[in-house]
Scaffold this motif. Structure first.
Motif, PDB file in Angstrom:
ATOM      1  N   ILE A 240      92.171  55.433  26.453  1.00 10.85           N
ATOM      2  CA  ILE A 240      91.006  54.978  27.235  1.00 10.85           C
ATOM      3  C   ILE A 240      91.373  54.858  28.710  1.00 10.85           C
ATOM      4  O   ILE A 240      90.626  55.301  29.604  1.00 10.85           O
ATOM      5  CB  ILE A 240      90.496  53.633  26.684  1.00 10.85           C
ATOM      6  CG1 ILE A 240      89.948  53.816  25.255  1.00 10.85           C
ATOM      7  CG2 ILE A 240      89.415  53.053  27.578  1.00 10.85           C
ATOM      8  CD1 ILE A 240      89.562  52.528  24.578  1.00 10.85           C
ATOM      9  N   ALA A 241      92.538  54.268  29.000  1.00  8.31           N
ATOM     10  CA  ALA A 241      92.979  54.143  30.390  1.00  8.31           C
ATOM     11  C   ALA A 241      93.187  55.518  31.018  1.00  8.31           C
ATOM     12  O   ALA A 241      92.827  55.752  32.187  1.00  8.31           O
ATOM     13  CB  ALA A 241      94.264  53.318  30.456  1.00  8.31           C
ATOM     14  N   ASN A 242      93.740  56.449  30.250  1.00  4.07           N
ATOM     15  CA  ASN A 242      93.989  57.786  30.779  1.00  4.07           C
ATOM     16  C   ASN A 242      92.685  58.522  31.075  1.00  4.07           C
ATOM     17  O   ASN A 242      92.567  59.235  32.078  1.00  4.07           O
ATOM     18  CB  ASN A 242      94.833  58.572  29.779  1.00  4.07           C
ATOM     19  CG  ASN A 242      95.201  59.955  30.293  1.00  4.07           C
ATOM     20  OD1 ASN A 242      94.757  60.953  29.755  1.00  4.07           O
ATOM     21  ND2 ASN A 242      96.026  60.002  31.334  1.00  4.07           N
ATOM     22  N   VAL A 243      91.677  58.336  30.211  1.00  2.16           N
ATOM     23  CA  VAL A 243      90.377  58.974  30.458  1.00  2.16           C
ATOM     24  C   VAL A 243      89.749  58.404  31.733  1.00  2.16           C
ATOM     25  O   VAL A 243      89.206  59.148  32.565  1.00  2.16           O
ATOM     26  CB  VAL A 243      89.443  58.783  29.247  1.00  2.16           C
ATOM     27  CG1 VAL A 243      88.028  59.239  29.572  1.00  2.16           C
ATOM     28  CG2 VAL A 243      89.970  59.549  28.046  1.00  2.16           C
ATOM     29  N   TYR A 244      89.818  57.094  31.915  1.00  3.72           N
ATOM     30  CA  TYR A 244      89.284  56.510  33.145  1.00  3.72           C
ATOM     31  C   TYR A 244      90.034  57.023  34.374  1.00  3.72           C
ATOM     32  O   TYR A 244      89.446  57.220  35.449  1.00  3.72           O
ATOM     33  CB  TYR A 244      89.354  54.992  33.083  1.00  3.72           C
ATOM     34  CG  TYR A 244      88.177  54.358  32.382  1.00  3.72           C
ATOM     35  CD1 TYR A 244      86.877  54.511  32.862  1.00  3.72           C
ATOM     36  CD2 TYR A 244      88.342  53.588  31.237  1.00  3.72           C
ATOM     37  CE1 TYR A 244      85.790  53.931  32.230  1.00  3.72           C
ATOM     38  CE2 TYR A 244      87.265  52.999  30.582  1.00  3.72           C
ATOM     39  CZ  TYR A 244      85.995  53.176  31.095  1.00  3.72           C
ATOM     40  OH  TYR A 244      84.922  52.616  30.470  1.00  3.72           O
ATOM     41  N   GLU A 245      91.334  57.222  34.224  1.00  6.50           N
ATOM     42  CA  GLU A 245      92.096  57.773  35.344  1.00  6.50           C
ATOM     43  C   GLU A 245      91.645  59.190  35.668  1.00  6.50           C
ATOM     44  O   GLU A 245      91.501  59.559  36.842  1.00  6.50           O
ATOM     45  CB  GLU A 245      93.585  57.756  35.004  1.00  6.50           C
ATOM     46  CG  GLU A 245      94.477  58.249  36.130  1.00  6.50           C
ATOM     47  CD  GLU A 245      95.929  58.343  35.723  1.00  6.50           C
ATOM     48  OE1 GLU A 245      96.752  58.700  36.575  1.00  6.50           O
ATOM     49  OE2 GLU A 245      96.228  58.077  34.540  1.00  6.50           O
TER      50      GLU A 245
ATOM     51  N   GLU B 106      82.381  62.272  26.514  1.00  2.00           N
ATOM     52  CA  GLU B 106      82.425  62.283  25.052  1.00  2.00           C
ATOM     53  C   GLU B 106      83.769  61.783  24.543  1.00  2.00           C
ATOM     54  O   GLU B 106      83.836  61.088  23.519  1.00  2.00           O
ATOM     55  CB  GLU B 106      82.142  63.698  24.549  1.00  2.00           C
ATOM     56  CG  GLU B 106      80.756  64.215  24.900  1.00  2.00           C
ATOM     57  CD  GLU B 106      80.550  65.640  24.455  1.00  2.00           C
ATOM     58  OE1 GLU B 106      80.657  65.883  23.234  1.00  2.00           O
ATOM     59  OE2 GLU B 106      80.300  66.505  25.311  1.00  2.00           O
ATOM     60  N   ALA B 107      84.849  62.128  25.246  1.00  2.00           N
ATOM     61  CA  ALA B 107      86.166  61.627  24.843  1.00  2.00           C
ATOM     62  C   ALA B 107      86.222  60.112  24.946  1.00  2.00           C
ATOM     63  O   ALA B 107      86.737  59.430  24.048  1.00  2.00           O
ATOM     64  CB  ALA B 107      87.252  62.263  25.717  1.00  2.00           C
ATOM     65  N   LEU B 108      85.668  59.577  26.042  1.00  2.00           N
ATOM     66  CA  LEU B 108      85.660  58.124  26.210  1.00  2.00           C
ATOM     67  C   LEU B 108      84.839  57.446  25.118  1.00  2.00           C
ATOM     68  O   LEU B 108      85.239  56.394  24.587  1.00  2.00           O
ATOM     69  CB  LEU B 108      85.101  57.776  27.592  1.00  2.00           C
ATOM     70  CG  LEU B 108      85.046  56.281  27.944  1.00  2.00           C
ATOM     71  CD1 LEU B 108      86.449  55.690  27.946  1.00  2.00           C
ATOM     72  CD2 LEU B 108      84.380  56.087  29.302  1.00  2.00           C
ATOM     73  N   GLU B 109      83.732  58.046  24.734  1.00  2.00           N
ATOM     74  CA  GLU B 109      82.900  57.478  23.674  1.00  2.00           C
ATOM     75  C   GLU B 109      83.662  57.426  22.350  1.00  2.00           C
ATOM     76  O   GLU B 109      83.605  56.433  21.620  1.00  2.00           O
ATOM     77  CB  GLU B 109      81.629  58.306  23.529  1.00  2.00           C
ATOM     78  CG  GLU B 109      80.660  57.772  22.485  1.00  2.00           C
ATOM     79  CD  GLU B 109      79.430  58.645  22.344  1.00  2.00           C
ATOM     80  OE1 GLU B 109      78.606  58.346  21.463  1.00  2.00           O
ATOM     81  OE2 GLU B 109      79.307  59.624  23.110  1.00  2.00           O
TER      82      GLU B 109
END
Length: 777
Positions: free
Chosen positions: A511-516, A489-492
């Motif tokens: 966005i990069a931090n969420v993917y990490e 949900e955060a990424l969305e």
């Protein structure tokens, strides 16, 4: 009534087709041989040709032009058609454009020796010199500009003489002469050669062939003003004013302003007042209004000063209020003046007067907006107390204004970490206007700060329902989902925000931090690459890229980004630590020294950086430098056990007599350490707590400041992975010694044997050899 009715005559059916056999006698060809006009017309070259004996038939089956069929000659339809000649009839090619005649003859070559060509070339050269002179002046090279102007003047005189020899005097280029003389006079004036400039201007002004040359008397007046010859300056200004027509209003106003300034310099304030009053009545401007106030001040007329000031403030600035106090240049004096008047007493009076005047006018509803803007202006100037006082005045206003003021107050208190006050004003703003997205966002921020992330997310959602374009609420709800570990949900949320704010560095980083966090390093690297394309000098983003590449095992890429991060921000301890460890791992200890030395400058109380520098010197074979460094560390940190151990080892290897002194100090420190640990153990109840506290006491007593921070753990883990951590003189106690205090560089290079003294085996100085008999009595 029947007399107006006309009946159709009774005719036979054949009469319906009557008239088709009638024809115009003009087209009768039977009697053309007896027609004298026609015979006269066809007496041409075609008409005199003998008729062909055979009948020529075209492709359509009709006789060709001029052909004879059944004894009757068809009339000629054209005597000579376009593109058809006699030669064409004889079988030559069809060439209506005359291309068979061959190429056109070459153009006539220039005769460079002709007088006209020489004059043209010389005129071109003069124009080039004038342009070069102007360019040199604009670049600040005044001497070169003057030399070019003089050269242009000489060549122009030669040009005039040549023209007089070739053509009449009326053909002389007066515009070129005028531009050469004007440029020369301007360059003389720029080089402060005022006498030569005045003489050149006189040549132009006295020449009646130059139109509008009287305007140059303004330039002559400016020169006299610089020479402090005010009477002549006024004389020439007035002469120029008389010769300029009234249609040039702006130029006349500027000349009158120069006259007024000159009168002020001569002390003739009455005449100056007349000039400035005329300007303020015709075309008011700031300079004229200010000078008029000064003139009234000089003669002591206060009433007229007030009226002049009212006229001055009525002049439109034509700039925004926010831009009034922004420096237009890098001049330090101007910046200091602007900083001084940015919030002076007059500026405060301007704000108060503006609001009071609006309150007394018919636009009273705008007064609240002005008060809000005044508070925002205080915020921009970082005057928080004034902003708070201004906003608190709206607590008893209507709901809309109260909500706006309470929203700003809530945000102010949130920035000052006064969350209780921020929450109360956020509640006030929400209660005043439930549909205010900014108020709901601020309320969510206060709840977020208190750790209630679920409730904060609800406030952010409500703000988005009221205003779907509220980017602050969308960003904050993404952060909230990160805290709740709802990464999808955060990424969305952040991807939606990225569609709105395409080049936002904060959004790209999130966005990069969420993917990490989702353990997708390839996607994280891709978004970080987009981030550094937006902010290429962000050292944090570069170090994060290096960290991701390091976790992927790509040391070369990691080194590249860590080095770039160090280049932009050379004070990041984590980056310095990684670079130093990288050079140690690759056996380039000499290059690692500079990084550890910088770390020791940033954290001078951390002994581990000094020990790393000394270890690098020892590993690279520079034993003397290493020994000096260890001695310096011992002077700064006399209770550091690791430093003493390495001093004992080095002094033993080199064969110095100081080894016994350091051995004694080492045993004394270890004994004191054991006694201290025993005292701490006896004073504590739990064995687990006593062990933790004993370790903390030992760390602080040894001067190592070995706190269990994440940085120290990462460095210890990285350095423990390097060879050489099992060297002698490690602590014999059960607790784990911080690896940063043990030589991380591996076993030292064996020193070449010499004949000076028999080498002592390294094992002779192991921990078991340092018995109690070496302790002082």
């Amino acid at each position: 009534m029947m007399q107006n009715v006309h009946l159709a005559p009774d005719t036979d059916e054949d009469d319906l087709y009557s008239g088709y056999n009638d024809y115009n006698p003009t087209y009768d060809t039977e009697d053309l041989e007896n027609d004298t006009g026609f015979q006269q017309a066809v007496r041409t070259s075609h008409g005199r040709r003998p008729p062909s004996k055979t009948s020529l038939v075209s492709s359509l089956g009709r006789p060709m032009t001029g052909a004879i069929q059944d004894g009757v000659t068809r009339p000629m339809t054209a005597v000579r058609a376009a593109g058809f000649t006699k030669a064409a009839l004889r079988g030559s090619a069809f060439d209506p454009l005359g291309q068979s005649r061959g190429p056109a003859p070459p153009l006539e070559t220039k005769n460079e020796d002709s007088p006209e060509e020489k004059i043209r070339q010389l005129e071109k050269k003069v124009n080039e010199l004038v342009e070069e002179s102007c360019i040199a002046n604009s670049c600040g090279d005044l001497k070169l500009a003057l030399e070019k102007a003089k050269d242009a003047g000489r060549k122009e005189r030669v040009l005039v003489r040549q023209r007089e020899q070739v053509t009449t005097p009326e053909n002389i280029n007066l515009d070129l002469t005028y531009s050469v003389l004007l440029n020369l006079a301007s360059q003389y004036s720029a080089n402060e050669m005022y006498a030569e400039a005045l003489n050149t201007y006189q040549v132009i002004v006295k020449n009646k062939m130059f139109s509008n040359s009287g305007r140059l008397k303004v330039n002559m007046g400016n020169i006299y003003l610089k020479q402090r010859n005010y009477s002549k300056a006024i004389k020439f200004y007035r002469m120029a004013l008389d010769q300029i027509p009234s249609v040039h209003k702006e130029m006349r106003i500027k000349i009158m302003q120069n006259i007024g300034v000159t009168f002020i310099k001569t002390g003739q304030y009455s005449d100056a007042i007349n000039s400035f009053e005329h300007i303020m009545s015709m075309a008011p401007n700031l300079k004229a209004g200010f000078n008029l106030i000064l003139s009234y001040f000089a003669i002591g007329d206060r009433e007229k000063m007030k009226k002049a000031f009212q006229k001055l403030i009525a002049v439109p600035l034509e700039i925004d209020d926010d831009d009034k106090y922004i420096s237009p240049s890098d001049d330090p004096h101007t910046n200091l003046v602007i900083e001084a008047i940015k919030n002076d007493h007059l500026r405060q009076m301007e704000r108060e007067r503006c609001v009071e005047v609006v309150k007394a006018s018919q636009y009273v509803e705008l007064a609240n907006d002005l008060e809000i803007n005044k508070a925002i202006t205080y915020l921009r100037q970082k005057d928080f107390n004034q902003a708070v006082d201004t906003l608190k005045m709206f607590e008893k206003k209507d709901s809309r204004v109260k909500s706006a003021a309470a929203t700003n107050l809530s945000f102010l208190y949130y920035l000052e970490n006064e969350f209780a006050q921020a929450s109360s004003y956020a509640d006030l703003a929400v209660n005043s206007d439930r549909y205010n997205p900014s108020a709901l966002t601020n309320k969510g921020n206060t709840v977020f700060a208190n750790g209630d992330y679920e409730k904060a997310a609800e406030f952010y959602k409500e703000a988005l329902r009221n205003d779907s374009s509220c980017t602050e609420a969308l960003y904050n709800i993404g952060l909230t989902y990160k805290k709740l570990n709802r990464l999808d949900e955060a990424l969305e949320c952040f991807l939606k925000l990225h569609a709105i704010l395409r080049n936002s560095a904060q959004v790209l980083y999130q966005i990069a931090n969420v993917y990490e966090l989702m353990e997708d390093p390839s996607q994280a690297i891709e978004w970080l690459m987009q981030l550094i394309s937006v902010v290429p000098t962000d050292s944090k983003a570069l170090s994060k890229l290096g960290e991701l590449y390091d976790s992927e095992g790509d040391k070369s890429q990691a080194f590249q980004y860590y080095y770039e991060s160090y280049r932009y921000f050379p004070s990041n301890i984590e980056v310095i630590e990684w670079l130093g460890a990288y050079y140690i791992d690759t056996q380039f200890c000499e290059k690692a020294i500079q990084y550890f030395e910088r770390a020791s400058l940033i954290q001078p109380t951390q002994v581990k950086w000094h020990l790393m520098v000394a270890s690098c010197f020892r590993r690279s074979g520079n034993y003397q430098k290493a020994l000096d460094t260890y001695k310096d560390i011992h002077r700064k940190f006399p209770e550091n056990v690791d430093c003493l151990r390495f001093l004992v080892r080095l002094c033993t290897d080199i064969g110095l007599k100081e080894v016994q002194e350091y051995v004694t100090k080492l045993k004394r420190l270890e004994k004191m350490k054991e006694i201290r640990e025993q005292r701490l153990k006896s004073g504590r109840d739990g064995s687990g707590s006593s062990r933790g506290k004993r370790e903390g006491s030992a760390g602080s007593d040894s001067g190592q400041n070995s706190s269990a921070s994440s940085k120290g753990e990462r460095l210890s883990a990285r350095l423990r992975a390097l060879p050489g951590t099992n060297e002698p003189y490690e602590s014999s106690s059960n607790k784990e010694i911080d690896a940063s205090y043990v030589d991380p560089l591996g076993p030292q290079i064996e020193r070449p044997k010499t004949a000076a003294k028999k080498r002592i085996d390294e094992d002779d100085f192991a921990d078991e050899e340092l018995g109690d008999d070496l302790l002082p009595e």
